[in-house]
Design a protein around this motif. Structure first.
Motif, PDB file in Angstrom:
ATOM      1  N   PRO A   1       8.045  -8.931   1.465  1.00  0.00           N
ATOM      2  CA  PRO A   1       8.235  -8.665   0.031  1.00  0.00           C
ATOM      3  C   PRO A   1       7.633  -7.327  -0.362  1.00  0.00           C
ATOM      4  N   ARG A   2       8.345  -6.593  -1.192  1.00  0.00           N
ATOM      5  CA  ARG A   2       7.907  -5.263  -1.626  1.00  0.00           C
ATOM      6  C   ARG A   2       7.026  -5.379  -2.868  1.00  0.00           C
ATOM      7  N   PRO A   3       5.773  -4.917  -2.784  1.00  0.00           N
ATOM      8  CA  PRO A   3       4.873  -5.014  -3.940  1.00  0.00           C
ATOM      9  C   PRO A   3       5.104  -3.921  -4.979  1.00  0.00           C
ATOM     10  N   GLY A   4       5.939  -2.919  -4.661  1.00  0.00           N
ATOM     11  CA  GLY A   4       6.083  -1.762  -5.535  1.00  0.00           C
ATOM     12  C   GLY A   4       5.039  -0.725  -5.177  1.00  0.00           C
ATOM     13  N   GLU A   5       5.205   0.482  -5.699  1.00  0.00           N
ATOM     14  CA  GLU A   5       4.220   1.528  -5.403  1.00  0.00           C
ATOM     15  C   GLU A   5       2.917   1.208  -6.115  1.00  0.00           C
ATOM     16  N   PHE A   6       1.816   1.736  -5.574  1.00  0.00           N
ATOM     17  CA  PHE A   6       0.500   1.499  -6.164  1.00  0.00           C
ATOM     18  C   PHE A   6      -0.432   2.646  -5.826  1.00  0.00           C
ATOM     19  N   GLU A   7      -1.477   2.770  -6.617  1.00  0.00           N
ATOM     20  CA  GLU A   7      -2.470   3.831  -6.427  1.00  0.00           C
ATOM     21  C   GLU A   7      -3.523   3.393  -5.406  1.00  0.00           C
ATOM     22  N   VAL A   8      -3.886   4.315  -4.533  1.00  0.00           N
ATOM     23  CA  VAL A   8      -4.932   4.091  -3.542  1.00  0.00           C
ATOM     24  C   VAL A   8      -5.980   5.175  -3.757  1.00  0.00           C
ATOM     25  N   ALA A   9      -7.230   4.776  -3.938  1.00  0.00           N
ATOM     26  CA  ALA A   9      -8.329   5.726  -4.113  1.00  0.00           C
ATOM     27  C   ALA A   9      -9.208   5.714  -2.865  1.00  0.00           C
ATOM     28  N   ILE A  10      -9.572   6.906  -2.411  1.00  0.00           N
ATOM     29  CA  ILE A  10     -10.467   7.051  -1.254  1.00  0.00           C
ATOM     30  C   ILE A  10     -11.799   7.542  -1.799  1.00  0.00           C
ATOM     31  N   GLU A  11     -12.830   6.722  -1.623  1.00  0.00           N
ATOM     32  CA  GLU A  11     -14.144   7.063  -2.184  1.00  0.00           C
ATOM     33  C   GLU A  11     -15.252   6.345  -1.428  1.00  0.00           C
ATOM     34  N   GLY A  12     -16.363   7.029  -1.306  1.00  0.00           N
ATOM     35  CA  GLY A  12     -17.528   6.461  -0.645  1.00  0.00           C
ATOM     36  C   GLY A  12     -17.457   6.595   0.868  1.00  0.00           C
ATOM     37  N   LEU A  13     -18.615   6.474   1.493  1.00  0.00           N
ATOM     38  CA  LEU A  13     -18.753   6.571   2.945  1.00  0.00           C
ATOM     39  C   LEU A  13     -19.671   5.460   3.412  1.00  0.00           C
ATOM     40  N   GLY A  14     -19.501   5.040   4.627  1.00  0.00           N
ATOM     41  CA  GLY A  14     -20.388   4.007   5.160  1.00  0.00           C
ATOM     42  C   GLY A  14     -20.144   3.759   6.627  1.00  0.00           C
ATOM     43  N   PHE A  15     -20.851   2.747   7.149  1.00  0.00           N
ATOM     44  CA  PHE A  15     -20.769   2.371   8.552  1.00  0.00           C
ATOM     45  C   PHE A  15     -20.492   0.877   8.666  1.00  0.00           C
TER      46      PHE A  15
ATOM     47  N   ARG B   1     -16.077  10.920  -4.249  1.00  0.00           N
ATOM     48  CA  ARG B   1     -14.650  10.615  -4.430  1.00  0.00           C
ATOM     49  C   ARG B   1     -13.827  11.699  -3.743  1.00  0.00           C
ATOM     50  N   PHE B   2     -12.893  11.265  -2.938  1.00  0.00           N
ATOM     51  CA  PHE B   2     -12.025  12.203  -2.224  1.00  0.00           C
ATOM     52  C   PHE B   2     -10.663  12.338  -2.885  1.00  0.00           C
ATOM     53  N   GLY B   3     -10.370  11.455  -3.809  1.00  0.00           N
ATOM     54  CA  GLY B   3      -9.110  11.530  -4.524  1.00  0.00           C
ATOM     55  C   GLY B   3      -8.306  10.253  -4.420  1.00  0.00           C
ATOM     56  N   GLN B   4      -7.144  10.296  -5.036  1.00  0.00           N
ATOM     57  CA  GLN B   4      -6.249   9.143  -4.977  1.00  0.00           C
ATOM     58  C   GLN B   4      -4.821   9.633  -4.848  1.00  0.00           C
ATOM     59  N   PHE B   5      -3.956   8.702  -4.468  1.00  0.00           N
ATOM     60  CA  PHE B   5      -2.547   9.031  -4.294  1.00  0.00           C
ATOM     61  C   PHE B   5      -1.732   7.772  -4.523  1.00  0.00           C
ATOM     62  N   THR B   6      -0.452   7.951  -4.702  1.00  0.00           N
ATOM     63  CA  THR B   6       0.455   6.824  -4.890  1.00  0.00           C
ATOM     64  C   THR B   6       1.063   6.454  -3.547  1.00  0.00           C
ATOM     65  N   ALA B   7       0.855   5.206  -3.136  1.00  0.00           N
ATOM     66  CA  ALA B   7       1.472   4.703  -1.907  1.00  0.00           C
ATOM     67  C   ALA B   7       2.883   4.242  -2.262  1.00  0.00           C
ATOM     68  N   ARG B   8       3.854   4.794  -1.557  1.00  0.00           N
ATOM     69  CA  ARG B   8       5.266   4.459  -1.784  1.00  0.00           C
ATOM     70  C   ARG B   8       5.921   3.826  -0.555  1.00  0.00           C
ATOM     71  N   GLU B   9       5.206   3.864   0.580  1.00  0.00           N
ATOM     72  CA  GLU B   9       5.723   3.316   1.816  1.00  0.00           C
ATOM     73  C   GLU B   9       4.569   3.012   2.756  1.00  0.00           C
ATOM     74  N   PHE B  10       4.877   2.222   3.763  1.00  0.00           N
ATOM     75  CA  PHE B  10       3.952   2.048   4.872  1.00  0.00           C
ATOM     76  C   PHE B  10       4.745   2.235   6.154  1.00  0.00           C
ATOM     77  N   TYR B  11       4.036   2.350   7.270  1.00  0.00           N
ATOM     78  CA  TYR B  11       4.667   2.687   8.538  1.00  0.00           C
ATOM     79  C   TYR B  11       4.268   1.705   9.638  1.00  0.00           C
ATOM     80  N   LEU B  12       5.169   1.548  10.591  1.00  0.00           N
ATOM     81  CA  LEU B  12       4.823   0.929  11.864  1.00  0.00           C
ATOM     82  C   LEU B  12       4.465   2.099  12.773  1.00  0.00           C
ATOM     83  N   TYR B  13       3.247   2.077  13.287  1.00  0.00           N
ATOM     84  CA  TYR B  13       2.737   3.144  14.147  1.00  0.00           C
ATOM     85  C   TYR B  13       2.596   2.652  15.583  1.00  0.00           C
ATOM     86  N   ARG B  14       2.750   3.587  16.483  1.00  0.00           N
ATOM     87  CA  ARG B  14       2.418   3.369  17.885  1.00  0.00           C
ATOM     88  C   ARG B  14       1.193   4.220  18.188  1.00  0.00           C
ATOM     89  N   SER B  15       0.224   3.641  18.872  1.00  0.00           N
ATOM     90  CA  SER B  15      -0.993   4.356  19.250  1.00  0.00           C
ATOM     91  C   SER B  15      -0.989   4.569  20.751  1.00  0.00           C
TER      92      SER B  15
END
Length: 183
Positions: free
Chosen positions: A64-78, A150-164
């Motif tokens: 199911p498609r959730p629609g686009e959404f905002e993703v924020a990248i912030e903070g650091l840790g271990f 805070r490193f910023g935010q962006f709108t997620a519009r897709e995701f990917y199947l990745y090969r590593s």
């Protein structure tokens, strides 16, 4: 082949992360992720037979498609903590659609025999891995003072199947399939 699903990081956010991380690359001899590998994992599939690839893609296309959404990248840790770190990460603010996407992907792939994730979904962006004999002590104190960066935010519009794959300089991620988040 080793597979995972994830959301690629916007280049503007990647540039901000890289500018901060580049200061620490020489201070701490860790297994640093190259900026082109920055992503937010949705689901780690692990080793999958190549003949399962089309079934995996078909299952992901039915999520199911959730629609686009905002993703924020912030903070650091271990993980698990700064005293005995295994992973150095940047935090990801997880909106409900991201958590729902992770759950739906998990459910879709379970029908193919791919084990469900037992741990609670904890989105993050891996900046480095700390292997046996390596130490993050050189940067741990500095990072503690940057928990709210805070490193910023962006709108997620897709995701990917990745090969590593393992390349000469570490992991190489290849985008195999793009799946839109909007119907």
């Amino acid at each position: 082949m080793r597979l995972f699903t994830g959301i690629a990081i916007d280049p503007t956010v990647t540039a901000k992360l890289s500018a901060v991380v580049d200061r620490w690359r020489l201070q701490a001899k860790l297994n640093w992720s190259p900026p082109e590998n920055y992503h937010v994992t949705v689901k780690f599939l692990g080793e999958c037979a190549e003949d399962k690839l089309e079934a995996i893609v078909a299952a992901l296309e039915q999520v199911p498609r959730p629609g686009e959404f905002e993703v924020a990248i912030e903070g650091l840790g271990f993980f698990p903590n700064a005293r005995s770190p295994h992973v150095f990460w940047a935090g990801v603010t997880a909106p409900a659609p991201l958590e729902r996407l992770a759950s739906d992907v998990d459910d879709a792939l379970r029908t193919l025999g791919i084990p469900a994730e037992e741990r609670r979904y904890s989105p993050h962006l891996t900046l480095a891995r700390v292997k046996a004999g390596q130490s993050a002590a050189a940067i741990a104190d500095e990072i503690a003072g940057l928990k709210r960066i805070r490193f910023g935010q962006f709108t997620a519009r897709e995701f990917y199947l990745y090969r590593s794959r393992t390349g000469p300089r570490g992991s190489v991620y290849e985008k195999l399939r793009r799946i839109e988040l909007v119907e």
